[in-house]
Design an enzyme around this catalytic site. Structure first.
Site, mmCIF file in Angstrom:
data_model
loop_
_atom_site.group_PDB
_atom_site.id
_atom_site.type_symbol
_atom_site.label_atom_id
_atom_site.label_comp_id
_atom_site.label_asym_id
_atom_site.label_seq_id
_atom_site.Cartn_x
_atom_site.Cartn_y
_atom_site.Cartn_z
ATOM 1 N N ASP A 19 -6.413 1.228 -49.224
ATOM 2 C CA ASP A 19 -6.343 1.432 -50.658
ATOM 3 C C ASP A 19 -5.941 0.086 -51.262
ATOM 4 O O ASP A 19 -5.457 -0.810 -50.563
ATOM 5 C CB ASP A 19 -5.302 2.516 -50.955
ATOM 6 C CG ASP A 19 -5.085 2.727 -52.423
ATOM 7 O OD1 ASP A 19 -6.074 2.864 -53.165
ATOM 8 O OD2 ASP A 19 -3.912 2.746 -52.853
ATOM 9 N N ASP A 21 -4.450 -0.666 -55.081
ATOM 10 C CA ASP A 21 -3.235 -0.651 -55.899
ATOM 11 C C ASP A 21 -2.136 0.146 -55.209
ATOM 12 O O ASP A 21 -2.324 1.311 -54.861
ATOM 13 C CB ASP A 21 -3.533 -0.033 -57.266
ATOM 14 C CG ASP A 21 -4.603 -0.803 -58.017
ATOM 15 O OD1 ASP A 21 -4.494 -2.033 -58.095
ATOM 16 O OD2 ASP A 21 -5.554 -0.165 -58.516
ATOM 17 N N ASP A 177 -1.111 4.631 -50.154
ATOM 18 C CA ASP A 177 0.234 4.993 -50.617
ATOM 19 C C ASP A 177 0.266 6.311 -51.367
ATOM 20 O O ASP A 177 1.314 6.674 -51.913
ATOM 21 C CB ASP A 177 0.793 3.887 -51.516
ATOM 22 C CG ASP A 177 0.059 3.795 -52.856
ATOM 23 O OD1 ASP A 177 -1.184 3.670 -52.828
ATOM 24 O OD2 ASP A 177 0.715 3.857 -53.909
#
Length: 235
Positions: A19, A21, A177
């Site tokens: 991922d 961001d 995240d």
């Protein structure tokens, strides 16, 4: 112990997808500047980073809901184009890599592993980041939230990314995240790593995501033992 029964040495995954961001890039300062420019245009006081940071991985609508809590979902959605235009104008100005990311990516490359990015950020915005970080040649694949007909938590972006890199999903690891990252990886048959240094709201418990590994900081992924065993069952 015989050669047959000796455990295999830890190794980096042949391919890793990340991922963006909240996993590779701490983009919250850019997002804060964008949201505060919109608030200033409406004579509102600025938000703090602590207010916006937990929802950055949830996307522009979630950030707009924090920036303008009095608006309903439809009104927030109507502000998305303005938010994206403002973000594009300053993208990368305040964002930085999380500590340890640069060394971790270098360790993967030195081990012969390939890596790429699967993000829900629109692809055109994600591509603006690559030259700023010197990643145009290093990043093997980039799939954005609008690249395909589906986005995470659907597994399609991960499946397409692994295919474009030339690997079966089970030969890749995915690092993210947010719970939708782990859900997408599980649905794709891809070992997963929960990045605990990223963005989470207070009630979000990563222990419930059932990732194959939970990692507190990027430095742990500079070593093969920090990664899930490729081909091994989930821990």
């Amino acid at each position: 112990m015989s050669e047959v029964s000796r455990p295999a040495a830890a190794a980096f995954p042949p391919a890793v997808l990340f991922d963006l961001d909240g996993t590779l890039l701490d983009s919250a300062p850019d997002m804060l500047a964008t949201a505060n420019a919109m608030r200033a245009a409406r004579s509102r006081a600025p938000l703090t980073l602590a207010q916006l940071r937990p929802v950055v991985s949830k996307g522009s609508r979630a950030m707009l809901a924090v920036a303008f809590p009095e608006l309903d979902e439809g009104a927030c959605s109507a502000l998305v184009p303005e938010f994206l235009d403002g973000y594009e104008a300053l993208i990368g100005r305040h964002a930085v890599l999380f500590d340890g990311i640069a060394d971790m990516l270098l360790a993967l490359e030195q081990a012969g592993s390939r890596w790429g990015i699967v993000t829900n950020k629109p692809e055109y915005l994600a591509r603006l980041i690559l030259p700023q970080l010197g990643w145009e040649q290093r990043c093997a694949v980039l799939v954005g939230g609008d690249t395909l007909a589906e986005r995470k938590p659907h597994p399609l972006p991960l499946l397409v990314a692994s295919q474009r890199m030339g690997f079966a999903p089970a030969q890749c690891a995915y690092v993210g995240d947010d719970e939708r990252d782990i859900l997408a990886a599980r649905a794709a048959g891809m070992p997963s790593v929960a990045a605990l240094w990223g963005y989470r709201v207070a009630h979000d418990d990563p222990h419930c995501w059932q990732a194959d590994r939970m990692v507190a900081e990027p430095a742990q992924l500079q070593h093969p033992c920090g990664w899930p065993r490729i081909g091994a069952p989930a821990a």
